[in-house]
Design a protein around this motif. Structure first.
Motif, PDB file in Angstrom:
ATOM      1  N   ARG A  19     -13.069  26.705 -55.125  1.00  0.00           N
ATOM      2  CA  ARG A  19     -13.198  25.385 -55.753  1.00  0.00           C
ATOM      3  C   ARG A  19     -12.787  24.265 -54.784  1.00  0.00           C
ATOM      4  NH1 ARG A  19     -15.385  28.422 -58.848  1.00  0.00           N
ATOM      5  NH2 ARG A  19     -15.293  28.374 -61.126  1.00  0.00           N
ATOM      6  N   SER A  20     -13.006  24.522 -53.495  1.00  0.00           N
ATOM      7  CA  SER A  20     -12.625  23.541 -52.470  1.00  0.00           C
ATOM      8  C   SER A  20     -13.366  23.880 -51.183  1.00  0.00           C
ATOM      9  CB  SER A  20     -11.119  23.581 -52.225  1.00  0.00           C
ATOM     10  OG  SER A  20     -10.766  22.944 -51.010  1.00  0.00           O
ATOM     11  N   ARG A  53     -19.492  17.335 -56.828  1.00  0.00           N
ATOM     12  CA  ARG A  53     -18.462  16.991 -55.860  1.00  0.00           C
ATOM     13  C   ARG A  53     -17.878  15.623 -56.191  1.00  0.00           C
ATOM     14  NH1 ARG A  53     -22.996  19.026 -53.491  1.00  0.00           N
ATOM     15  NH2 ARG A  53     -22.846  20.617 -51.854  1.00  0.00           N
ATOM     16  N   THR A  54     -16.549  15.546 -56.208  1.00  0.00           N
ATOM     17  CA  THR A  54     -15.861  14.262 -56.269  1.00  0.00           C
ATOM     18  C   THR A  54     -14.836  14.257 -55.151  1.00  0.00           C
ATOM     19  OG1 THR A  54     -14.031  14.966 -57.715  1.00  0.00           O
ATOM     20  CG2 THR A  54     -16.099  14.312 -58.784  1.00  0.00           C
ATOM     21  N   THR A  55     -14.135  13.163 -54.999  1.00  0.00           N
ATOM     22  CA  THR A  55     -13.111  13.099 -53.946  1.00  0.00           C
ATOM     23  C   THR A  55     -11.942  14.025 -54.246  1.00  0.00           C
ATOM     24  OG1 THR A  55     -12.084  11.220 -55.076  1.00  0.00           O
ATOM     25  CG2 THR A  55     -13.686  10.730 -53.326  1.00  0.00           C
ATOM     26  N   ARG A  56     -11.811  14.453 -55.511  1.00  0.00           N
ATOM     27  CA  ARG A  56     -10.650  15.267 -55.875  1.00  0.00           C
ATOM     28  C   ARG A  56     -10.990  16.699 -56.282  1.00  0.00           C
ATOM     29  NH1 ARG A  56      -6.679  11.348 -59.498  1.00  0.00           N
ATOM     30  NH2 ARG A  56      -6.364   9.719 -57.915  1.00  0.00           N
ATOM     31  N   SER A  57     -12.231  16.969 -56.602  1.00  0.00           N
ATOM     32  CA  SER A  57     -12.540  18.304 -57.113  1.00  0.00           C
ATOM     33  C   SER A  57     -13.957  18.726 -56.763  1.00  0.00           C
ATOM     34  CB  SER A  57     -12.356  18.342 -58.635  1.00  0.00           C
ATOM     35  OG  SER A  57     -13.313  17.525 -59.267  1.00  0.00           O
ATOM     36  N   VAL A  58     -14.157  20.041 -56.823  1.00  0.00           N
ATOM     37  CA  VAL A  58     -15.469  20.654 -56.624  1.00  0.00           C
ATOM     38  C   VAL A  58     -15.668  21.648 -57.754  1.00  0.00           C
ATOM     39  CG1 VAL A  58     -16.912  22.088 -55.152  1.00  0.00           C
ATOM     40  CG2 VAL A  58     -15.370  20.406 -54.119  1.00  0.00           C
ATOM     41  N   SER A  59     -16.800  21.571 -58.449  1.00  0.00           N
ATOM     42  CA  SER A  59     -17.078  22.504 -59.533  1.00  0.00           C
ATOM     43  C   SER A  59     -18.554  22.881 -59.502  1.00  0.00           C
ATOM     44  CB  SER A  59     -16.720  21.888 -60.888  1.00  0.00           C
ATOM     45  OG  SER A  59     -17.501  20.735 -61.139  1.00  0.00           O
TER      46      SER A  59
END
Length: 314
Positions: A19-20, A53-59
């Motif tokens: 997740r990263s 994708r966001t600056t804080r998470s990956v899903s």
């Protein structure tokens, strides 16, 4: 990244698992930018976004989740085929990825040490976690758990001694409380409760003369790690329920006292388990052979299908 010709697919699985992008890149030994480029190239070619994708998470997207579920078993089969070809070499080498509970890993460490000493070209990647995962989807070669938690579709190789659970408390605790004689007596005691990886509270399991009993132990303290439970029990905060392996040193030292011993019969112990498939990686075959050698020395159990699950013991 592994030079298998499937680097983009391996990249997707790594990012899905961690997740990263950064953690996945570190794990497989490439730069974050190279990993991101590989995933982006695959998404561009198939015309579908696999990750949010966001600056804080990956899903994973819905399409990405379906894609990962489909390709993970196929890539596992391909890895096995590559390992099978490599097994024709005289030297056992490569990386063996194993998932285990923390307690199982601690008990298996002497085996792992002996394995790496015998096969210096092997690498062992051991991941410990409480939750029971799908080792195929998560990219592991094998897992190690108590026998009654091994998934039914896996081949199980028992090793080590049979396990017993133990109810223990400190001498100071028993100076203030009468020791329980039956499991029902625990209702009058302060117990250190166990939270399972699922979030459920574990019910203590007992059996004597064919009579099985489960107790929803009551207490002010709930924990999810055996060392913390031991520390709390030593401090006199209540009774705890752990394997004999966990409490052996305290029992010998007298810092903990055991009760209800006649209600905790021996159970099947640890198993190394792996998918039931024709080709097994060379490194895993070598580890299984070491387990069999130890079993032969003890006159112990042989490879078998896992038993019917009785509960979510750790």
């Amino acid at each position: 990244m592994k030079a298998t010709g499937l680097s983009e697919l391996e990249a997707v699985l790594a990012v899905a698992r961690h997740r990263s992008f950064r953690a996945a890149a570190t794990h497989i030994g490439v730069s974050t930018s190279a990993l991101s480029h590989a995933v982006a190239a695959l998404e561009a070619r198939i015309g579908v976004r696999l990750f949010n994708r966001t600056t804080r998470s990956v899903s994973l997207t819905e399409a990405g989740a379906q894609f990962v579920d489909t390709i993970a078993p196929a890539l596992s089969t391909i890895r096995v085929a590559i390992e099978q070809v490599g097994s024709f070499r005289d030297t056992v080498s490569g990386t063996l990825r194993i998932n285990a509970s923390a307690g199982a890993a601690k008990q298996a460490m002497p085996l792992f040490v002996a394995f790496l000493q015998r096969y210096p070209d092997m690498k062992l990647d051991l991941v410990t976690e409480g939750r029971l995962i799908d080792i195929v989807v998560e990219g592991f070669d094998a897992g190690i758990r108590l026998a009654d938690t091994v998934p039914q579709d896996m081949i199980a190789v028992p090793f080590g001694d049979r396990q017993r659970f133990a109810v223990v408390g400190s001498p100071a605790y028993f100076a203030r409380h009468k020791p329980p004689v039956t499991p029902a007596d625990l209702n009058a005691h302060r117990c250190i409760r166990t939270r399972m990886p699922s979030g459920a509270i574990y019910q203590w399991e007992f059996e004597r003369r064919g009579k099985a009993v489960r107790i929803d132990a009551k207490g002010a303290l709930t924990l999810d790690e055996s060392d913390l439970m031991l520390a709390a029990a030593r401090a006199g905060l209540g009774l705890t329920y752990l394997t004999e392996w966990n409490v052996a040193a305290d029992l010998e030292a007298g810092t903990l006292v055991r009760v209800l011993e006649d209600w905790t019969p021996p159970l099947d112990g640890l198993c190394l388990y792996y998918p039931g498939r024709r080709h097994v990686p060379a490194g895993l075959r070598a580890l299984i052979e070491m387990i069999r050698e130890c079993a032969d020395e003890r006159g112990a159990r042989t490879e078998r299908a896992p038993p019917k699950r009785k509960g979510a013991r750790r």
